[in-house]
Design an enzyme around this catalytic site. Sequence first.
Site, PDB file in Angstrom:
ATOM      1  N   LYS A   1      30.665  86.243  94.393  1.00 30.67           N
ATOM      2  CA  LYS A   1      29.623  87.229  94.048  1.00 30.67           C
ATOM      3  C   LYS A   1      29.256  87.086  92.485  1.00 30.67           C
ATOM      4  O   LYS A   1      30.174  86.825  91.670  1.00 30.67           O
ATOM      5  CB  LYS A   1      30.239  88.745  94.188  1.00 30.67           C
ATOM      6  CG  LYS A   1      30.263  88.940  95.763  1.00 30.67           C
ATOM      7  CD  LYS A   1      31.004  90.178  96.130  1.00 30.67           C
ATOM      8  CE  LYS A   1      30.194  91.345  95.553  1.00 30.67           C
ATOM      9  NZ  LYS A   1      30.537  92.704  96.178  1.00 30.67           N
TER      10      LYS A   1
ATOM     11  N   CYS B   1      34.541  86.344  98.471  1.00 24.34           N
ATOM     12  CA  CYS B   1      33.880  87.210  97.429  1.00 24.34           C
ATOM     13  C   CYS B   1      33.864  86.938  96.158  1.00 24.34           C
ATOM     14  O   CYS B   1      33.381  87.844  95.374  1.00 24.34           O
ATOM     15  CB  CYS B   1      34.258  88.600  97.792  1.00 24.34           C
ATOM     16  SG  CYS B   1      33.650  89.320  99.268  1.00 24.34           S
TER      17      CYS B   1
END
Length: 353
Positions: free
Chosen positions: A25, A22
């Site tokens: 992102k 993540c």
Amino acid sequence: MLDKPAEPTPFRLTSLAHGGGCGCKLAPSVLRDLLSEQPPGSPFERLLVGTETGDDAAVWQLDDETCLIATTDFFMPMVDDPFEFGRIAATNAISDVYAMGGKPLLALAILGMPLGKLEPAMVREILKGGASIAAEAGIPVAGGHSIDAPEPIYGLAVIGTAKPETIRKNSTAEAGDVLILTKALGVGIYSAAFKKEALPPPAYAEMIGSMTKLNRIGTELGKDAQVHAVTDVTGFGILGHGLEMARGSGLALEIEAEALPLLDEAGALARAGYVTGASHRNWASYGEAVRLPTDLPDWRRHLLTDPQTSGGLLVACAPEAATRVLQQIRAAGYDKAAIIGRARAGEPSITVA
């Protein structure tokens, strides 16, 4: 569960990607700018949750009894074991359905692989890893789409269901609510150390265990009327996702830095300087809406901005229910869950004490 391959990966899978997990992102401020001119979902009466509050998934009400939850999540590898990469990515994607208070129904695979750089056997292991977690969640990977891509990418689009009354948004916290975090922070810091081959084997096992633990407790929390809001904590860090809750709910959140649960070596590794680039991008995105103590050391700030891959749930519940809800979460196997702060009336912001 499917077995892992016996032979080691001949090279580091993470070497094929410029980022991982993540931490890939877009920064919160960049995402807000990109979505700023998107049309609102209001003309669609049955769209209960769209893009307005940056929630975890879209929710469409089918009828008086059933809502459809739809989400997608994918990223580049943050570990070198292809099987584990598949497991992590699948756990992370399914989490969005749990964060809405729903139950997953089925998934579709999203696959981008650099042809000629990865052996088909390695790609199969990624898919096996994802399928093993889907099976653990009780759902099939019923199809998907694949492309030739310059970097390895894997994830899922996931469909779930819930009753309208069990949907839990990130924008429905109430003044006085107590905040609970279900998983420990520090995954991004661990991944930074892993890339530099400085993560001890026990810490690596702890990281994998955290990232592959399904947030299935979210389904149960959605049934609790005293649980008012839920969101999962991923790439924007606890401050970023907390700020989304504050803005969506129109409240000020207060977080106690020393109350935050941490992975066992997260503090020491943060002090040693193992920080992701996404952590710095996150901090630059928060602006004046986040207030820190003037004497807060940098390593603690890095824990607050640390991007989590397949992180825990941030739960806002009525104060009289906080102890009971925390005990329920811990009894379900989230042993590091902790009360980390509260919500109060005020301008949307986060104050760290």
